[in-house]
Scaffold this active site. Structure first.
Site, PDB file in Angstrom:
ATOM      1  N   LYS A 155       1.753  -2.728   6.477  1.00 15.07           N
ATOM      2  CA  LYS A 155       2.299  -2.683   4.994  1.00 15.07           C
ATOM      3  C   LYS A 155       3.660  -2.228   4.771  1.00 15.07           C
ATOM      4  O   LYS A 155       4.328  -2.589   3.631  1.00 15.07           O
ATOM      5  CB  LYS A 155       1.324  -1.545   4.155  1.00 15.07           C
ATOM      6  CG  LYS A 155      -0.322  -2.144   4.042  1.00 15.07           C
ATOM      7  CD  LYS A 155      -0.244  -3.654   3.471  1.00 15.07           C
ATOM      8  CE  LYS A 155      -1.522  -4.043   2.953  1.00 15.07           C
ATOM      9  NZ  LYS A 155      -1.568  -5.388   2.198  1.00 15.07           N
TER      10      LYS A 155
ATOM     11  N   SER B  76       1.075  -1.369  -0.021  1.00 16.39           N
ATOM     12  CA  SER B  76      -0.071   0.096   0.034  1.00 16.39           C
ATOM     13  C   SER B  76       0.806   1.189  -0.010  1.00 16.39           C
ATOM     14  O   SER B  76       2.018   1.253   0.286  1.00 16.39           O
ATOM     15  CB  SER B  76      -1.042   0.241   1.151  1.00 16.39           C
ATOM     16  OG  SER B  76      -1.535   1.229   1.597  1.00 16.39           O
TER      17      SER B  76
ATOM     18  N   TYR C  21      -2.052  -0.361  10.608  1.00 13.91           N
ATOM     19  CA  TYR C  21      -2.171  -0.891   9.311  1.00 13.91           C
ATOM     20  C   TYR C  21      -0.928  -0.286   8.353  1.00 13.91           C
ATOM     21  O   TYR C  21      -0.278  -1.149   7.582  1.00 13.91           O
ATOM     22  CB  TYR C  21      -3.391  -0.109   8.567  1.00 13.91           C
ATOM     23  CG  TYR C  21      -3.369  -0.511   7.135  1.00 13.91           C
ATOM     24  CD1 TYR C  21      -4.168  -1.775   6.862  1.00 13.91           C
ATOM     25  CD2 TYR C  21      -3.267   0.477   6.068  1.00 13.91           C
ATOM     26  CE1 TYR C  21      -4.132  -1.822   5.373  1.00 13.91           C
ATOM     27  CE2 TYR C  21      -3.386   0.174   4.738  1.00 13.91           C
ATOM     28  CZ  TYR C  21      -3.782  -0.876   4.221  1.00 13.91           C
ATOM     29  OH  TYR C  21      -3.747  -1.512   3.045  1.00 13.91           O
TER      30      TYR C  21
END
Length: 260
Positions: free
Chosen positions: A163, A146, A159
């Site tokens: 990633k 991401s 998060y």
């Protein structure tokens, strides 16, 4: 017929595994591989979603194996089942992922552990299991990272961290496995119209704030990401490894300053 029906790749005879392949970006990737001649094994935790995905993919081009990538025994069963049925493994796409937003003070320990189990441990289990087989076939391992793992993004620290781990795993494994004939790359999408972010995409005010950050002026679709994955898996990318390719409509081209 998908939006990518006019995208042309040739993967005839190749066997591809896509985790998280029943919905969203994973489904778009599996669909385009199948339409490009590959045999696709899609993996995911929901049997109902897997069955629906296989039913909608090109006939005889796809099978499903229910898999929790956070469970190493499940991952071994996925790979063994693929090899037993098709006798080879050419391309693996590590796409299964979870999403947790919020200030770190508001994220529970179980929320973090669940996210890490899928996004980081799942990548680890899959890579450790498939890389020796990809060395036999001279294959390719591709992850979905991401743009949030390349720098950071507001209100989703855990998060972003998960990633970032995926992106650095990819770079490091490319170094370790290049000499063994395996290419390891990743795509790094920005916000994409998928179910986990439907609340953002379907809110005109929120969507407009995101669109203002995107050079191309629109939030991406899953079908915008799939061709980049197939390119990285293709022979056209035979001298590309260790790359984390932003597929973001120009989001990361900006310094973050507002438009003038």
């Amino acid at each position: 017929m998908t939006e990518n029906s006019n995208v042309s790749f040739d993967f005839d005879g190749r066997v591809v595994v896509v985790t998280g392949g029943a919905t969203g970006i994973g489904y778009a990737i599996a669909d385009l591989f199948a339409r490009s001649g590959a045999t696709v094994v899609i993996a995911g935790r929901s049997q109902d979603k897997l069955d629906a995905a296989v039913a909608s993919l090109p006939a005889s081009r796809a099978v499903a194996i229910r898999t929790d990538v956070g469970d190493p025994d499940d991952v071994a069963r996925l790979v063994d089942g693929t090899l037993e049925r098709f006798g080879r493994l050419d391309i693996v796409v590590s796409n299964a992922a979870g999403y947790v937003a919020g200030d770190i003070l508001d994220v529970s320990t179980s929320g973090w552990e669940g996210l890490r189990r899928t996004n980081v441990d799942g990548f680890f289990h899959l890579a450790k299991t498939v890389l020796p087989h990809l060395a036999v076939s001279g294959g390719s391992f591709i992850a979905t990272s991401s743009v949030s793992g390349l720098a950071g993004d507001w209100n989703q620290a855990v998060y972003n961290a998960s990633k970032a781990a995926v992106s650095n795993f990819v770079r490091s494994l490319a170094l370790d496995w290049g000499g063994r004939g395996v290419r390891v790359n990743a795509v790094a999408p920005s916000l994409i119209k998928t179910e986990p972010v439907a609340a953002i995409v379907n809110d005109p005010t929120l969507a407009a704030r995101f669109e203002d950050r995107i050079a191309l002026g629109r939030i991406g679709d899953a079908e915008d990401v799939a061709p980049a994955v197939l390119f990285l898996a293709s022979d056209a990318a035979r001298y590309i490894t260790g790359v984390v390719l932003p597929v973001d409509g120009g989001t990361t081209a900006s310094t973050g300053q507002p438009r003038i």
